[in-house]
Enzyme design. Sequence first.
Site, PDB file in Angstrom:
ATOM      1  N   GLU A 161      44.616  21.075  40.324  1.00  0.00           N
ATOM      2  CA  GLU A 161      45.047  20.994  38.918  1.00  0.00           C
ATOM      3  C   GLU A 161      45.528  22.327  38.354  1.00  0.00           C
ATOM      4  O   GLU A 161      45.034  22.788  37.323  1.00  0.00           O
ATOM      5  CB  GLU A 161      43.905  20.465  38.049  1.00  0.00           C
ATOM      6  CG  GLU A 161      43.473  19.064  38.393  1.00  0.00           C
ATOM      7  CD  GLU A 161      42.376  18.548  37.479  1.00  0.00           C
ATOM      8  OE1 GLU A 161      41.826  19.327  36.678  1.00  0.00           O
ATOM      9  OE2 GLU A 161      42.065  17.342  37.559  1.00  0.00           O
ATOM     10  N   GLU A 368      40.947  12.331  42.199  1.00  0.00           N
ATOM     11  CA  GLU A 368      39.832  12.294  41.246  1.00  0.00           C
ATOM     12  C   GLU A 368      40.057  11.158  40.271  1.00  0.00           C
ATOM     13  O   GLU A 368      41.163  10.966  39.763  1.00  0.00           O
ATOM     14  CB  GLU A 368      39.706  13.599  40.448  1.00  0.00           C
ATOM     15  CG  GLU A 368      39.205  14.771  41.240  1.00  0.00           C
ATOM     16  CD  GLU A 368      38.939  16.002  40.385  1.00  0.00           C
ATOM     17  OE1 GLU A 368      38.633  15.851  39.175  1.00  0.00           O
ATOM     18  OE2 GLU A 368      39.067  17.105  40.916  1.00  0.00           O
TER      19      GLU A 368
END
Length: 468
Positions: A161, A368
């Site tokens: 991320e 995720e």
Amino acid sequence: MFSKDFYWGASSSAFQIEGGWDEDGKGLTVADYNSFKRSHLQADTKVASDFYHHYKEDIAMMKELGLKMYRFSISWARIMPNGDGKVNQKGIDFYNDVIDELVKNNIEPFVTLYHFDLPFALVEKYNGWASKKTVAAFVEYSKVCFEHFGDRVKKWQICNEQNLMIRVNERINIYNLQGEDAEKLRVIMDHHMFLAYAKSSKLCKELVQDGLVGPSISATVTYPLTNKPEDVMSAIWNNRLKTDYCIDTHVNGEYPKYYIKYLHESGRYPDFSEDDLEVLKLSAVDFISVNYYRTLTSRFLASDDSNPLGKKVEGMNIVDYNMYGYWEIVKNDNLMETEYGAQIDPTGLRIALNNYWNTYKKPLIITENGLGTADVLEEGQVHDGYRIEYIKAHLLAIHAAVNDGVDVFGYNCWSIMDLLSSHQGFKKRYGLIFIDRTDFDVKDLKRIPKDSYYWYQQVIASNGASIE
Ligand code: BG6
């Protein structure tokens, strides 16, 4: 229902589960440093879920669960305590053992090289990502990992991320700067991470036989609050500047024009060198990893003389920041929220997958997705039906996307076990496996499968057929 080689997996990250924060030569990380500042409020990284000492038992439970894949991160500071230079053999040994144990149990290791835990020595020596020396350090570290683990690890995520990490000052060690100074530095740090991605993804292709590499992004799906064209455009900009620019740059090897335009308009353009822009072109992307938790809704926010185009609205959560002349985030009354304010939206995942596939034509994997909440241990069991409902709804959305023609090759729920959540420690739990500890009492760290563990076991065993 799902293809027979669909990767049913689960996820974690080093600083959130490992513990052993200074054992066997590991160096301090930015994640450790920040967690110690909050030790009086919540659990820190010192013990976490103690995977460092329980990994055999934990991997046995993964095997029992039927996992086909385990997505985890390597702690850079365990491999290189000073961020660059000397390699710590005990760190190599630990990850070799973990990887061997996974392979022995037919679980494919899927490695993230960097999940929010920059070695703190690089902050002290170079001011972290502000310097190109950190790019060189990362490339050196990634080379060590590809060389030592690339015979068994074939799927690599470079950085977790980047698009979200760059917004959070403490994660990128912007400790003292504020306002425009912080914004300008953020662009440079981001640029250095793009260079690091480009160089090490190329190395991965060179050093790992049959290696596949990709970025992981925190997905942003934004709905316009109304059908006013300016609200629709605000949603496009919110997606672009929080996520799309990052994937565009990785996939195309160059910054998209809209991003350059925004940097100029906001006065944040740092004058990228031609050499750097050439380096970006090295970027290799075999797949895109999608981390998905929620959607956002926006409306247009006008700029004026005192709040010019591109100025961020002060005093709000930096992750979901608002920007004059672009957008303002508002609540979506059609969605339920978790107790921590994340709006639950499985259809948003279907939308994200469709958008990314249609735009980039790269295979997608979810690395995720999960529900963070306060679970309760009752007579040795955790009845987390709410988590089952959450995961089930998201798996159905993935399946719908697959039927739409999207290439999705795996799902890793967040997380395999309870772990240190960013701002709520062990109060907010995501795991399929309960870790018996609280923020301030590590107790016996007993591993207890929750109802969701047994449910997911059925899902995997039936290749998804049991969901319906
Ligand atoms: C993701 C991160 O953004 O969100 C994880 O990659 C994190 O590291 C997860 O744990 C959930 O967020 P939080 O704040 O609840 O821990």
